[in-house]
Write an enzyme that holds these catalytic residues in place. Structure first.
Site, PDB file in Angstrom:
ATOM      1  NE  ARG A   1      -4.311  -1.654   1.642  1.00  0.00           N
ATOM      2  CZ  ARG A   1      -5.344  -2.305   2.416  1.00  0.00           C
ATOM      3  NH1 ARG A   1      -4.905  -2.078   3.738  1.00  0.00           N
ATOM      4  NH2 ARG A   1      -5.998  -2.802   1.826  1.00  0.00           N
TER       5      ARG A   1
ATOM      6  CE  LYS B   1     -21.892 -14.487   8.384  1.00  0.00           C
ATOM      7  NZ  LYS B   1     -21.549 -13.125   9.339  1.00  0.00           N
TER       8      LYS B   1
ATOM      9  N   GLY C   1     -11.343  -8.447  -1.046  1.00  0.00           N
ATOM     10  CA  GLY C   1     -10.056  -8.613  -0.447  1.00  0.00           C
ATOM     11  C   GLY C   1      -9.348  -9.961  -0.564  1.00  0.00           C
TER      12      GLY C   1
ATOM     13  N   GLY D   1     -14.102  -3.476   0.196  1.00  0.00           N
ATOM     14  CA  GLY D   1     -15.013  -2.857   0.540  1.00  0.00           C
ATOM     15  C   GLY D   1     -15.715  -1.867  -0.379  1.00  0.00           C
TER      16      GLY D   1
HETATM   17  P1  ADP Z   1     -14.146 -11.089  -0.452  1.00  0.00           P
HETATM   18  O1  ADP Z   1     -13.128 -10.585   0.721  1.00  0.00           O
HETATM   19  O2  ADP Z   1     -13.440 -11.394  -1.921  1.00  0.00           O
HETATM   20  O3  ADP Z   1     -15.514 -10.392  -0.750  1.00  0.00           O
HETATM   21  P2  ADP Z   1     -15.475 -13.049   1.375  1.00  0.00           P
HETATM   22  O4  ADP Z   1     -14.779 -12.509   2.314  1.00  0.00           O
HETATM   23  O5  ADP Z   1     -17.002 -12.772   0.938  1.00  0.00           O
HETATM   24  O6  ADP Z   1     -14.474 -12.809  -0.027  1.00  0.00           O
HETATM   25  O7  ADP Z   1     -15.254 -14.600   1.378  1.00  0.00           O
HETATM   26  C1  ADP Z   1     -13.883 -15.209   1.485  1.00  0.00           C
HETATM   27  C2  ADP Z   1     -13.876 -16.401   2.427  1.00  0.00           C
HETATM   28  O8  ADP Z   1     -15.042 -17.008   2.003  1.00  0.00           O
HETATM   29  C3  ADP Z   1     -12.721 -17.244   2.198  1.00  0.00           C
HETATM   30  O9  ADP Z   1     -12.016 -17.036   3.585  1.00  0.00           O
HETATM   31  C4  ADP Z   1     -13.453 -18.642   2.144  1.00  0.00           C
HETATM   32  O10 ADP Z   1     -12.319 -19.625   2.735  1.00  0.00           O
HETATM   33  C5  ADP Z   1     -14.514 -18.643   2.405  1.00  0.00           C
HETATM   34  N1  ADP Z   1     -14.970 -19.575   1.768  1.00  0.00           N
HETATM   35  C6  ADP Z   1     -15.414 -20.034   0.504  1.00  0.00           C
HETATM   36  N2  ADP Z   1     -16.125 -21.213   0.241  1.00  0.00           N
HETATM   37  C7  ADP Z   1     -16.436 -21.460   1.267  1.00  0.00           C
HETATM   38  C8  ADP Z   1     -17.210 -22.851   1.749  1.00  0.00           C
HETATM   39  N3  ADP Z   1     -17.775 -23.685   1.118  1.00  0.00           N
HETATM   40  N4  ADP Z   1     -17.165 -23.123   3.430  1.00  0.00           N
HETATM   41  C9  ADP Z   1     -16.603 -22.045   4.232  1.00  0.00           C
HETATM   42  N5  ADP Z   1     -15.973 -20.993   3.760  1.00  0.00           N
HETATM   43  C10 ADP Z   1     -15.848 -20.752   2.535  1.00  0.00           C
HETATM   44 MG    MG Z   2     -13.276 -10.864   2.735  1.00  0.00          MG
END
Ligand code: ADP
Ligand code: MG
Length: 401
Positions: free
Chosen positions: A35, A211, A359, A382
């Site tokens: 960063r 989620k 992220g 975000g």
């Molecule tokens: P981003 O930061 O790219 O927006 P998220 O924070 O929504 O992504 O999600 C990332 C997390 O989701 C990762 O740590 C990953 O391990 C978890 N994940 C993905 N698939 C599953 C699953 N089937 N069960 C549990 N965790 C999961």
């Molecule tokens: Mg995330």
């Protein structure tokens, strides 16, 4: 909107730059200086223009409602001093560090700067008014600048004193406020997945991660813009339940099943047809691929190989791709295949514009070796999602216009 490159008459002028120096550090040792490196082009441009550069950034979290000794501990932990040192090394130039966030010590140091010199203020979050965009604080900070540059894309979705209050005041006084290089690149790239012209369709979104509830607004927004929305990650199990399938002990959100059903009715959503499942999340002794219902005692950890193939075929037709959220628990080798498959499908596209927002998705692409293959990897998790949700608008960017 003005860019830092276009700013004029800055010789000897004090320019406040809101940067994102929120770097990971432990006991004063910075483990990743990406960063800081990312902000260098803007800082160097201002040095070249003879500005007196005043840098501000937040670092970590400080909870001002905690007991005073806890707040003090958090301040120690999130002290900016090591960042100033690292920046000095990267610029090969002295960086004046001011260990306070207001008062004579700060204003004297700012006013003592000569053309082309650089100063870094202590962590903006030492002030409890920062996150509330306290007008008195914003006014005090605005007095330190003759112009303002926003280069903290990762904080542009927050209307704080340093991201919103300062530029609002300076703009009102007729002073130059502009986007830095990093923000400019983010805005121009993300605009291309917000406003997608006819000739740049099919537009396919790939959504995964943990989620549904975290991503409601972005799902809705993408369904309006995209031709197809591909779903993976744990999020897929809430959709599976909505379609009456069994998901074993997979994580899913009962409160969002109806919502998922409604979204599915758009006819644009593609769901997994198989899954890699495990009998335990932490210490699995049995990992297998399942089609259809996931049996009791198992939980989904990644999309299966048939889904990976189906998704890759779908992605192959895309001219524009936005990807947010890993397809599985990519952090562990047994469950990276689904995420690798979508990365690969994106990497193989010719003449397509591919963007990663989020992220964990960005770290997945980096870890799996695909980062360079994407047209743009956003530095703001975000902020990139909010930019999509809000049709290209972010408070910390809009205030510059
Ligand atoms: P981003 O930061 O790219 O927006 P998220 O924070 O929504 O992504 O999600 C990332 C997390 O989701 C990762 O740590 C990953 O391990 C978890 N994940 C993905 N698939 C599953 C699953 N089937 N069960 C549990 N965790 C999961
Ligand atoms: Mg995330």
């Amino acid at each position: 909107m003005l860019t830092v490159k276009e700013m004029t008459g800055l010789e000897g002028k004090r320019v406040i730059v809101r940067v994102d120096f929120n770097v990971p550090q432990k006991n004063g040792v910075i483990s990743d200086d990406n960063r800081i490196v990312a902000a260098l082009p803007t800082i160097k441009e201002l040095i070249a223009k003879g500005a007196r550069v005043v840098l501000m950034s937040h670092l970590g979290k400080i909870k001002h409602k905690e007991a005073p000794e806890v707040v003090e501990e958090q301040k120690q932990k999130n002290n900016m001093a090591p960042v100033a040192k690292r920046l000095g090394e990267l610029l090969n130039k002295e960086v004046v560090f001011v260990d306070t966030t207001r008062g004579d010590k700060l204003s004297n140091a700012v006013n003592a700067l000569k053309a082309g010199e650089v100063l870094l203020m202590q962590n903006t979050r030492y002030e409890k008014g920062e996150e509330k965009n306290d007008p008195e604080l914003a006014a005090e900070w605005a007095k330190l600048g003759d112009a303002f540059v926003m280069d903290a894309f990762g904080s542009a979705h927050r209307a704080h004193a340093s991201t919103y209050g300062i530029p609002e005041i300076l703009k009102g006084e007729g002073k130059q406020v502009a986007m830095g290089y990093l923000v400019e690149k983010e805005v121009s790239s993300l605009t291309r997945v917000v406003d997608v012209k006819k000739e740049n369709h099919p537009y396919i979104a790939i959504l995964g991660g943990f989620k549904v509830s975290d991503k409601i607004k972005v799902i809705e927004s993408l369904l309006k813009k995209c031709d197809k929305v591909i779903i993976g990650g744990a999020m897929a199990y809430t959709f599976a339940v909505a379609l009456g399938k069994k998901v074993g002990s997979s994580p899913y959100e009962p409160d969002f099943v109806d919502y998922a059903k409604r979204m599915y009715e758009s006819g644009k959503i593609l769901l997994p047809i198989d899954a890699v499942v495990a009998n335990d999340f932490e210490n699995p002794t049995d990992i297998k691929t399942i089609e259809g219902d996931i049996p009791e005692g198992y939980q989904g950890m990644d999309i299966g190989p048939k889904t990976a193939k189906l998704y890759a075929e779908e992605i192959a037709s895309a001219k524009t791709v936005f990807w947010n959220g890993p397809m599985g628990v990519f952090e562990r080798d047994e469950f990276t295949a689904g995420t690798v498959a979508v990365c690969k499908a994106c990497a193989e596209l010719k003449d397509a514009f591919t963007v990663i927002g989020g992220g964990d998705s960005a770290s997945a692409a980096k870890k799996l070796g695909f980062k360079e293959k994407f047209s743009h990897v956003s530095t703001g998790g975000g902020a990139s999602l909010e930019m999509i949700e809000n049709d290209g608008h972010l408070p910390g960017i809009d205030v510059l216009g």
